[in-house]
Design an enzyme around this catalytic site. Structure first.
Site, mmCIF file in Angstrom:
data_model
loop_
_atom_site.group_PDB
_atom_site.id
_atom_site.type_symbol
_atom_site.label_atom_id
_atom_site.label_comp_id
_atom_site.label_asym_id
_atom_site.label_seq_id
_atom_site.Cartn_x
_atom_site.Cartn_y
_atom_site.Cartn_z
ATOM 1 N N TRP A 164 51.784 27.168 -15.084
ATOM 2 C CA TRP A 164 52.056 27.152 -13.642
ATOM 3 C C TRP A 164 50.809 26.741 -12.881
ATOM 4 O O TRP A 164 49.702 27.198 -13.161
ATOM 5 C CB TRP A 164 52.520 28.539 -13.198
ATOM 6 C CG TRP A 164 53.022 28.603 -11.796
ATOM 7 C CD1 TRP A 164 54.310 28.480 -11.386
ATOM 8 C CD2 TRP A 164 52.234 28.818 -10.609
ATOM 9 N NE1 TRP A 164 54.386 28.593 -10.016
ATOM 10 C CE2 TRP A 164 53.129 28.802 -9.512
ATOM 11 C CE3 TRP A 164 50.878 29.002 -10.364
ATOM 12 C CZ2 TRP A 164 52.716 28.979 -8.197
ATOM 13 C CZ3 TRP A 164 50.452 29.174 -9.048
ATOM 14 C CH2 TRP A 164 51.368 29.160 -7.983
ATOM 15 N N TRP A 196 54.281 21.189 -16.611
ATOM 16 C CA TRP A 196 54.980 22.458 -16.418
ATOM 17 C C TRP A 196 56.226 22.279 -15.558
ATOM 18 O O TRP A 196 56.248 21.495 -14.623
ATOM 19 C CB TRP A 196 54.037 23.446 -15.744
ATOM 20 C CG TRP A 196 54.730 24.655 -15.188
ATOM 21 C CD1 TRP A 196 55.213 24.826 -13.922
ATOM 22 C CD2 TRP A 196 55.030 25.864 -15.893
ATOM 23 N NE1 TRP A 196 55.801 26.050 -13.788
ATOM 24 C CE2 TRP A 196 55.701 26.718 -14.981
ATOM 25 C CE3 TRP A 196 54.800 26.305 -17.196
ATOM 26 C CZ2 TRP A 196 56.138 27.993 -15.338
ATOM 27 C CZ3 TRP A 196 55.242 27.573 -17.542
ATOM 28 C CH2 TRP A 196 55.886 28.400 -16.625
ATOM 29 N N MET A 197 57.274 23.062 -15.855
ATOM 30 C CA MET A 197 58.477 23.108 -15.025
ATOM 31 C C MET A 197 58.976 24.534 -14.935
ATOM 32 O O MET A 197 58.961 25.272 -15.916
ATOM 33 C CB MET A 197 59.573 22.217 -15.619
ATOM 34 C CG MET A 197 60.881 22.244 -14.829
ATOM 35 S SD MET A 197 62.171 21.191 -15.555
ATOM 36 C CE MET A 197 62.634 22.162 -16.989
ATOM 37 N N GLU A 229 64.326 36.834 -5.563
ATOM 38 C CA GLU A 229 63.961 35.425 -5.448
ATOM 39 C C GLU A 229 65.201 34.540 -5.513
ATOM 40 O O GLU A 229 66.276 34.974 -5.895
ATOM 41 C CB GLU A 229 63.021 35.007 -6.599
ATOM 42 C CG GLU A 229 61.689 35.711 -6.627
ATOM 43 C CD GLU A 229 60.779 35.165 -7.724
ATOM 44 O OE1 GLU A 229 59.656 34.773 -7.397
ATOM 45 O OE2 GLU A 229 61.217 35.133 -8.891
ATOM 46 N N ARG A 233 60.570 33.520 0.804
ATOM 47 C CA ARG A 233 60.655 32.195 0.189
ATOM 48 C C ARG A 233 62.051 31.825 -0.332
ATOM 49 O O ARG A 233 62.979 32.609 -0.285
ATOM 50 C CB ARG A 233 59.663 32.091 -0.963
ATOM 51 C CG ARG A 233 59.834 33.130 -2.071
ATOM 52 C CD ARG A 233 58.812 32.886 -3.164
ATOM 53 N NE ARG A 233 58.853 33.854 -4.232
ATOM 54 C CZ ARG A 233 58.089 34.919 -4.320
ATOM 55 N NH1 ARG A 233 57.199 35.188 -3.375
ATOM 56 N NH2 ARG A 233 58.181 35.743 -5.356
ATOM 57 N N ASP A 234 62.133 30.589 -0.836
ATOM 58 C CA ASP A 234 63.262 30.036 -1.585
ATOM 59 C C ASP A 234 64.524 29.834 -0.733
ATOM 60 O O ASP A 234 65.603 30.352 -1.066
ATOM 61 C CB ASP A 234 63.595 30.918 -2.802
ATOM 62 C CG ASP A 234 62.386 31.245 -3.651
ATOM 63 O OD1 ASP A 234 61.427 30.462 -3.620
ATOM 64 O OD2 ASP A 234 62.418 32.276 -4.340
ATOM 65 N N ASP A 265 61.680 26.686 -11.676
ATOM 66 C CA ASP A 265 62.958 26.752 -10.970
ATOM 67 C C ASP A 265 63.607 25.400 -10.663
ATOM 68 O O ASP A 265 62.938 24.480 -10.181
ATOM 69 C CB ASP A 265 62.773 27.444 -9.613
ATOM 70 C CG ASP A 265 62.107 28.789 -9.707
ATOM 71 O OD1 ASP A 265 61.891 29.276 -10.822
ATOM 72 O OD2 ASP A 265 61.793 29.353 -8.642
ATOM 73 N N GLN A 312 60.610 22.814 -9.766
ATOM 74 C CA GLN A 312 59.212 23.208 -9.620
ATOM 75 C C GLN A 312 58.406 22.574 -10.763
ATOM 76 O O GLN A 312 58.738 22.753 -11.938
ATOM 77 C CB GLN A 312 59.093 24.724 -9.663
ATOM 78 C CG GLN A 312 59.646 25.429 -8.442
ATOM 79 C CD GLN A 312 58.732 25.271 -7.242
ATOM 80 O OE1 GLN A 312 57.763 25.988 -7.086
ATOM 81 N NE2 GLN A 312 59.038 24.318 -6.367
ATOM 82 N N PHE A 340 56.947 25.214 -2.808
ATOM 83 C CA PHE A 340 57.709 26.180 -3.600
ATOM 84 C C PHE A 340 59.210 25.847 -3.545
ATOM 85 O O PHE A 340 59.629 24.854 -2.979
ATOM 86 C CB PHE A 340 57.445 27.593 -3.093
ATOM 87 C CG PHE A 340 56.251 28.260 -3.717
ATOM 88 C CD1 PHE A 340 55.260 27.528 -4.363
ATOM 89 C CD2 PHE A 340 56.090 29.642 -3.649
ATOM 90 C CE1 PHE A 340 54.162 28.147 -4.937
ATOM 91 C CE2 PHE A 340 54.998 30.274 -4.213
ATOM 92 C CZ PHE A 340 54.035 29.530 -4.856
ATOM 93 N N SER A 341 60.022 26.718 -4.128
ATOM 94 C CA SER A 341 61.445 26.451 -4.318
ATOM 95 C C SER A 341 62.208 26.344 -2.998
ATOM 96 O O SER A 341 61.810 26.892 -1.975
ATOM 97 C CB SER A 341 62.075 27.535 -5.184
ATOM 98 O OG SER A 341 61.620 27.428 -6.510
#
Length: 538
Positions: free
Chosen positions: A85, A58-59, A243, A191-192, A61, A77, A117-118
């Site tokens: 995911w 899986w891929m 996001e 996040r991110d 961001d 990701q 996470f990102s």
């Protein structure tokens, strides 16, 4: 009478033979079609020729993109052990031109503190972090730790910000022993982080998504971060969680004026449903971002209170590369080519998802306001091989342009110009022998560009995948329309009016499309010129 009976018998025999022959031919055609479908492996039919995909797993961001010593680095990701995911890692790929990619070993693994996470990465050329050894410039990655155990137990606070450093060109990272560098103040979606060196105010900046707003932080050493301000209350689209922000200054085309651009991805709430990325243009004083009044007026006049980088359904979480040298001078972008409405169920098993082509961003001023322009990076043109070119094509009804006998349409760059568009609408159509059709073009009646994948092939895997025709209002006032089309097996990227309106969508035909035609929507019109280039990656 005997002769009449003989004639009737002969006629019956001829008709029967004809019907049997037709039946056999139809059956043979069906059998050949079934054989044709079965003869294509998933790899042959759906693995892109030049858009990046992981070898397996899986891929989503794009993360941590930076440039160093001739290589563009792309992290992403990644869940290597499944095609949906899962526990997030940072996968890694490198390229010398942002077109062809080499997948590298996984760069950052999850641990007892959570999933990875990102986030973002930069080259710390002045060793502000102090992580340098033997003169090696450290690569600093900043990411969100997501505590899955805390989430499962129902806790609100699950996400914190952490850093790691690399002394081997970003191949492996050592996590900072002082993590987390930013604790959660009590926000569910926190996040991110996206870092950027602010050369204007001479400090490190970082933007972070926090629920329905963006938080701005600053630092001198990339370890200690100070909250400066936030942005977003009552501004822009709020149909979903904010996001994957990005924040950077840009010079307005043809001027010395500098404006700051903020990208914010949102899920859901996109212009054609699902996930998408909006943007804001304004000014930044080193602490606080304020959007330009004219841009705010434009926001308030739109249906979603948003202006989007891409009006297709499959460009999300995109960010820009860090540390692009001044000699290059471009702002370079890449996004995740899917949508959270169906990303986990698209019909590939070995891997899931691809990235968009790399794109150059420019900022222009139009009628006192500001707009971003996106175009494929020029490096893509280095792969042109076979060329088809034609001028002054009269389109009346459905007119064939080219088929796969001349150029393989599964790896193609198409540039076209239509003159005096104000009186005409049109539809390009990609088709195959299975009857699959992908249509895209312009409706003069409502002045909308459109992409229609309702009959594009496999659509049954999700009721949301082909539930609508995607549309985008044309904003250019030019009579002529220039367009660029990038095709790669399962994706189309449309750049209208020199990148003023962009639409990106994926599709899954039963067999490769083998014909491109154009249909007049209103009345006969002229394609001033069209050039089709085969992109060769062998």
């Amino acid at each position: 009478m005997k002769n009449l009976k003989s004639i009737i018998l002969i006629l019956i025999t001829m008709v029967t033979s004809f019907l049997i022959g037709c039946k056999d031919k139809n059956q043979n055609d069906q059998n050949e079609a079934q054989v044709a479908v079965k003869s294509y492996s998933e790899e042959d039919l759906y693995r892109p020729n030049f858009h990046f995909t992981p070898k397996k797993g899986w891929m989503n961001d794009p993360n941590g993109m930076f440039y160093k010593d001739g290589y563009f680095h792309l992290y992403f990701q990644h869940y290597p052990d499944g095609n949906t995911w899962g526990p997030m890692h940072w996968g890694h790929a490198i390229s010398t031109d942002m077109v062809t990619w080499k997948e590298m070993p996984i760069a950052i693994y999850p641990d007892e503190k959570g999933y990875i996470f990102s986030g973002s990465a930069i080259v710390d050329v002045n060793n502000n972090s102090g992580f340098s050894k033997d003169g090696i410039e450290p690569i600093i990655a900043m990411f969100t730790y997501h505590d899955m155990d805390a989430e499962k137990s129902g806790k609100l606070v699950t996400q914190t910000q952490a850093i790691a450093y690399s002394l081997d060109e970003g191949q492996t990272f050592t996590k900072y022993e002082g993590n987390p560098v930013i604790k959660n103040p009590g926000i569910k979606d926190f996040r991110d982080p996206k870092m950027v060196w602010d050369s204007i105010h001479e400090k490190w900046l970082m933007v972070l998504a926090a629920g329905q707003k963006i938080m701005f932080y600053s630092s001198s050493n990339l370890k200690d971060w100070k909250l400066e301000s936030d942005f977003g209350d009552g501004i822009g689209g709020h149909g979903g969680v904010w996001e994957c922000p990005d924040f950077f200054p840009m010079v307005v085309q043809g001027t010395d004026e500098i404006k700051w651009v903020l990208l914010v991805s949102i899920n859901p709430g996109g212009p054609n449903s699902g996930s998408a990325t909006q943007y804001f243009v304004g000014d930044f004083d080193g602490k606080q971002f304020k959007i330009d009044p004219s841009f705010e007026d434009d926001l308030n006049s739109t249906e979603h209170k948003s202006i989007w980088i891409d009006y297709g359904r499959d460009n999300y979480a995109g960010v820009t590369w860090a540390n692009i040298p001044d000699s290059n001078g471009r702002k370079l972008f890449m996004g995740w080519m899917s949508n959270w409405e169906y990303a986990n169920v698209v019909p590939t098993e070995t891997w899931r998802s691809a990235m968009t082509v790399a794109r150059q961003i420019e900022l222009q001023k139009v009628n006192s306001s500001y707009r971003l322009l996106f175009q494929p990076v020029k490096e893509l043109t280095n792969y042109r091989s076979t060329k088809f070119k034609k001028e002054s094509i009269a389109i009346n009804g459905d007119t064939k342009i080219i088929d796969s006998k001349a150029i393989d349409l599964a790896s193609t760059e198409i540039n076209f110009k239509i003159s005096d568009l104000k009186n005409s609408g049109f539809a390009f159509k990609l088709t195959n022998k299975q009857g699959d059709t992908l249509a895209f073009g312009y409706n003069h009646s409502d002045k909308n560009f459109f992409v229609d994948r309702r009959k594009s092939g496999k659509t049954e895997f999700s009721e949301k995948f082909a539930d609508r025709v995607s549309i985008a209002k044309r904003t250019s006032l030019n009579a002529d329309l220039h367009g660029t089309i990038i095709l790669d097996k399962t994706s189309i990227e449309l750049f209208f009016d020199n990148g003023e309106t962009v639409m990106t969508e994926i599709f899954f035909p039963n067999t490769p499309y083998d014909k491109l035609s154009v249909e007049s929507k209103d009345k006969e019109f002229i394609i001033a010129n069209i050039e089709v280039n085969k992109l060769n990656f062998n």
